[in-house]
Design a protein around this motif. Structure first.
Motif, PDB file in Angstrom:
ATOM      1  N   CYS A  84       0.841  -1.194   0.000  1.00  0.00           N
ATOM      2  CA  CYS A  84       0.000   0.000   0.000  1.00  0.00           C
ATOM      3  C   CYS A  84       0.882   1.252   0.000  1.00  0.00           C
ATOM      4  CB  CYS A  84      -0.912  -0.008   1.216  1.00  0.00           C
ATOM      5  SG  CYS A  84      -1.900   1.497   1.374  1.00  0.00           S
ATOM      6  N   CYS A  87       0.174   3.137   3.582  1.00  0.00           N
ATOM      7  CA  CYS A  87       0.518   2.590   4.905  1.00  0.00           C
ATOM      8  C   CYS A  87       1.561   1.468   4.826  1.00  0.00           C
ATOM      9  CB  CYS A  87      -0.735   2.074   5.620  1.00  0.00           C
ATOM     10  SG  CYS A  87      -1.386   0.547   4.907  1.00  0.00           S
ATOM     11  N   CYS A 115      -4.173  -0.536   0.068  1.00  0.00           N
ATOM     12  CA  CYS A 115      -5.005  -1.496   0.788  1.00  0.00           C
ATOM     13  C   CYS A 115      -6.451  -1.016   0.684  1.00  0.00           C
ATOM     14  CB  CYS A 115      -4.544  -1.654   2.238  1.00  0.00           C
ATOM     15  SG  CYS A 115      -4.820  -0.215   3.281  1.00  0.00           S
ATOM     16  N   ASP A 118      -7.422   1.991   3.077  1.00  0.00           N
ATOM     17  CA  ASP A 118      -6.948   3.326   2.698  1.00  0.00           C
ATOM     18  C   ASP A 118      -7.646   3.819   1.432  1.00  0.00           C
ATOM     19  OD1 ASP A 118      -5.288   3.798   4.812  1.00  0.00           O
ATOM     20  OD2 ASP A 118      -3.529   2.877   3.878  1.00  0.00           O
TER      21      ASP A 118
END
Ligand SMILES: [Zn+2]
Length: 169
Positions: A84, A87, A115, A118
């Motif tokens: 991601c 993150c 992800c 997010d």
């Protein structure tokens, strides 16, 4: 069967071929083995050869036109190694940095792996608007990177027939 990576005489990755094809190229003195599978050998009739993982062409092949790897969602996930961009955890979706609703394009530079959490949280906002800075900048994979990432882009078409032919000569 595993494919063999073909390097140009200049060591630039060019393509992958079947093991069969790789062996034929080596036996025809068109390529040399650069890396082989340890302890594995090809044995047939008068042939005894290490199983090649990487071969390098003896003569430089000029590739006249190399397309940029075409954009795809799968390609973005592979490029970003399923991490991601917000993150760093495992990504399963592709986020448009500038949302499509704001005119953001399906392009290498406007998309990142994300992800699901997010992607949902960022929604229809830019990273600035959402307060979600990118951990790394998206980039356009070079043809060699695309090759190594397994992003097929039809480059085979630009190669000589004798390199990509699938049948043993
Ligand atoms: Zn995330």
């Amino acid at each position: 069967m595993r494919d063999t990576l073909v390097l140009n005489a200049s060591f630039e990755p060019l393509s992958t071929v079947t093991l069969n094809r790789a062996v034929v190229l080596v036996l025809q003195d068109k390529a040399v083995v650069e890396q082989s599978h340890p302890a594995l050998r090809v044995r047939a009739a008068a042939v005894d050869l290490p199983v090649p993982r990487v071969i390098r062409l003896c003569r430089y092949v000029r590739v006249p036109f190399r397309r940029q790897a075409p954009w795809s969602r799968r390609g973005v996930l592979v490029r970003d190694q399923h991490r991601c961009a917000y993150c760093g955890r495992r990504a399963t979706t592709v986020d448009h940095v500038v949302p499509k609703s704001h005119g953001g394009a399906d392009s290498w530079l406007n998309t990142v792996a994300s992800c699901a959490d997010d992607n949902h949280r960022k929604a229809d906002r830019t990273p600035e608007q959402a307060g979600m800075p990118l951990l790394h900048e998206p980039f356009v994979p070079s043809p060699a990177e695309a090759m190594l990432l397994g992003l097929r882009s039809g480059e085979r078409d630009a190669l000589p027939d004798w390199l990509s032919a699938q049948s043993a000569a």
